[in-house]
Motif scaffolding. Structure first.
Motif, mmCIF file in Angstrom:
data_model
loop_
_atom_site.group_PDB
_atom_site.id
_atom_site.type_symbol
_atom_site.label_atom_id
_atom_site.label_comp_id
_atom_site.label_asym_id
_atom_site.label_seq_id
_atom_site.Cartn_x
_atom_site.Cartn_y
_atom_site.Cartn_z
ATOM 1 N N SER A 121 -10.491 4.431 -3.765
ATOM 2 C CA SER A 121 -9.131 4.148 -4.220
ATOM 3 C C SER A 121 -9.126 3.214 -5.429
ATOM 4 C CB SER A 121 -8.335 3.498 -3.073
ATOM 5 O OG SER A 121 -7.043 3.120 -3.511
ATOM 6 N N GLY A 122 -8.130 3.417 -6.266
ATOM 7 C CA GLY A 122 -7.897 2.512 -7.380
ATOM 8 C C GLY A 122 -7.089 1.290 -6.999
ATOM 9 N N VAL A 123 -6.738 1.160 -5.716
ATOM 10 C CA VAL A 123 -6.043 -0.015 -5.205
ATOM 11 C C VAL A 123 -7.082 -1.011 -4.700
ATOM 12 C CG1 VAL A 123 -4.393 -0.879 -3.508
ATOM 13 C CG2 VAL A 123 -4.040 1.352 -4.570
ATOM 14 N N HIS A 124 -6.894 -2.284 -5.034
ATOM 15 C CA HIS A 124 -7.879 -3.303 -4.678
ATOM 16 C C HIS A 124 -7.228 -4.395 -3.833
ATOM 17 C CE1 HIS A 124 -10.738 -1.527 -7.464
ATOM 18 N NE2 HIS A 124 -9.784 -1.526 -8.388
ATOM 19 N N LEU A 158 0.821 -1.220 0.000
ATOM 20 C CA LEU A 158 0.000 0.000 0.000
ATOM 21 C C LEU A 158 0.848 1.261 0.000
ATOM 22 C CD1 LEU A 158 -2.878 -0.840 2.507
ATOM 23 C CD2 LEU A 158 -3.040 -0.634 0.028
ATOM 24 N N ARG A 159 1.982 1.219 0.711
ATOM 25 C CA ARG A 159 2.842 2.393 0.763
ATOM 26 C C ARG A 159 3.281 2.817 -0.640
ATOM 27 N NH1 ARG A 159 6.187 0.939 4.892
ATOM 28 N NH2 ARG A 159 4.881 2.066 6.385
ATOM 29 N N PRO A 196 -0.100 6.041 -3.439
ATOM 30 C CA PRO A 196 0.224 7.300 -4.132
ATOM 31 C C PRO A 196 -0.001 7.229 -5.640
ATOM 32 C CG PRO A 196 1.943 6.744 -2.545
ATOM 33 C CD PRO A 196 1.060 5.539 -2.663
ATOM 34 N N ARG A 197 0.108 6.034 -6.199
ATOM 35 C CA ARG A 197 -0.110 5.857 -7.644
ATOM 36 C C ARG A 197 -1.572 5.587 -7.966
ATOM 37 N NH1 ARG A 197 5.088 2.824 -7.139
ATOM 38 N NH2 ARG A 197 3.938 0.871 -6.928
ATOM 39 N N ASP A 198 -2.371 5.272 -6.920
ATOM 40 C CA ASP A 198 -3.779 4.927 -7.083
ATOM 41 C C ASP A 198 -3.947 3.732 -8.027
ATOM 42 O OD1 ASP A 198 -6.428 5.396 -6.285
ATOM 43 O OD2 ASP A 198 -6.888 6.428 -8.165
ATOM 44 N N HIS A 199 -3.054 2.764 -7.871
ATOM 45 C CA HIS A 199 -3.082 1.593 -8.749
ATOM 46 C C HIS A 199 -2.395 0.426 -8.051
ATOM 47 C CE1 HIS A 199 -2.664 -0.986 -12.277
ATOM 48 N NE2 HIS A 199 -1.404 -1.131 -11.953
ATOM 49 N N GLY A 200 -2.978 -0.756 -8.189
ATOM 50 C CA GLY A 200 -2.353 -1.961 -7.680
ATOM 51 C C GLY A 200 -3.371 -2.914 -7.079
ATOM 52 N N THR A 201 -2.948 -4.166 -6.952
ATOM 53 C CA THR A 201 -3.815 -5.212 -6.420
ATOM 54 C C THR A 201 -3.055 -6.043 -5.406
ATOM 55 O OG1 THR A 201 -5.159 -5.376 -8.431
ATOM 56 C CG2 THR A 201 -5.099 -7.313 -7.005
ATOM 57 N N ILE A 202 -3.718 -6.344 -4.298
ATOM 58 C CA ILE A 202 -3.164 -7.235 -3.277
ATOM 59 C C ILE A 202 -4.073 -8.448 -3.181
ATOM 60 C CG2 ILE A 202 -2.559 -7.501 -0.840
ATOM 61 C CD1 ILE A 202 -2.333 -4.353 -0.824
#
Length: 340
Positions: free
Chosen positions: A174-177, A122-123, A127-133
């Motif tokens: 957020s664009g992070v999922h 997440l760190r 900031p990029r508003d992108h990514g998947t966990i």
């Protein structure tokens, strides 16, 4: 552009099988585990399958080591797209036979290791508003069984903190999922190297699936992370629904069957366990993705295939409910016939 992937627990089992599938897509894959033997072998496989590997020896229970490996991953490949938390350890024993230091270790790896990986991802992703966990979960995170209290407790905790975080991300738009792939019993090497105080060789509770079935579930979750969780395998679905519909009956059933179901007829293994040190470092061997139960393991799951097609999920849920109800009735009636 190839995806940049981090897989913890990549030296064996589900993590190893997941790395192979991402490699077939040509992904850049940071392979994380404590054991060098398994990681080096996994890296060779990734290269052979068309991916680019980066080996990172690290203990995910240590947040600084997780930060350091993430820095190296991004220095080598660029921004991380997908982070898969899969590393874990366990102890097979009745609760009162597990010393505090062992319980703490299982919790640090199997729960806090996921927390550390998630925080580190997440760190960089927020900031990029992108990514998947993707969290590699377990049916035992909702329905605990005997002899695995430390592992079950940790997997319950993973579900809890992940659900809380998911709501926070929704609040932020957020664009992070973040999502969870809940696993059935899987034929991994853990049953050869787990610390055990059982009189006989530990085994996954049948029916058992091959790691590739689990890995396909992880890949699908990574590709479609907006769903809260995915259930991999009909037994996972049946276990969860049986626990919701008839938890007291399931308690009685597991009290009667859960001890023997987790042991073979063979003597307990004598090799090194991996609780505090990686088993491959102690033995000098690569354990691979598969455990000792190839002959008893399924290579496909009809339920998992259905779950990859949302319009057919209702049929899988209905079948799971029917199987759970029938299994509970058989278990209880069998207990009534066999009781003293």
């Amino acid at each position: 552009m190839p995806q940049n992937i981090v897989v913890t627990g990549a030296s064996a089992g589900i993590g190893r099988a997941t790395a192979r599938l991402f490699a077939r897509r040509g992904a850049n894959i940071t392979l994380v585990a404590r054991g060098r033997e398994g990681l080096d072998a996994a890296a060779d496989e990734v290269e052979e399958l068309g991916g680019r590997p980066l080996v990172q020896v690290a203990d995910t229970a240590d947040p600084q080591q997780v930060e350091d490996l993430a820095d190296m991953a991004e220095q080598t490949f660029g921004p991380i797209d997908v982070w898969v938390n899969c590393a874990f350890t366990s102890v097979f024993a009745p609760f009162d036979e597990i010393p505090p230091e062992e319980y703490k270790r299982v919790t640090e790896v199997t729960y806090l290791g996921f927390v550390n990986g998630t925080r580190t991802a997440l760190r960089r992703m927020l900031p990029r508003d992108h990514g998947t966990i993707v969290q590699v979960g377990s049916a035992l995170g909702e329905r605990a069984i005997p002899l695995q209290s430390a592992y079950c407790g940790a997997k319950h905790a993973v579900n809890g903190f992940t659900s809380s975080l998911r709501v926070e991300l929704l609040h932020r738009h957020s664009g992070v999922h973040i999502t969870i792939a809940q696993m059935p019993a899987v034929n991994t090497p853990q049953f050869s190297w787990v610390r055990s105080r059982l009189p006989r060789h530990p085994q996954p509770v049948p029916p058992i699936y091959q790691p590739e079935v689990a890995a396909r579930g992880v890949l699908h979750a990574a590709d479609h992370p907006k769903r809260k969780q995915y259930y991999i395998g009909a037994p996972t679905l049946a276990t969860i629904w049986a626990n919701r519909l008839a938890p007291a009956l399931l308690d009685r059933y597991l009290a009667r069957t859960g001890f023997d179901a987790q042991q073979t007829d063979s003597p307990a293994p004598q090799g090194p366990d991996n609780l505090f040190s990686p088993a491959d470092a102690l033995s000098g061997r690569d354990y691979g993705a598969h455990g000792e139960f190839d002959d008893a393991s399924h290579t496909h799951s009809w339920q998992a295939a259905l779950a990859r097609h949302p319009t057919m999920t209702a049929a899988a849920v209905g079948a799971g409910l029917m199987a759970a109800a029938a299994g509970a009735r058989r278990g209880i009636s069998g207990g009534a016939r066999g009781g003293s």
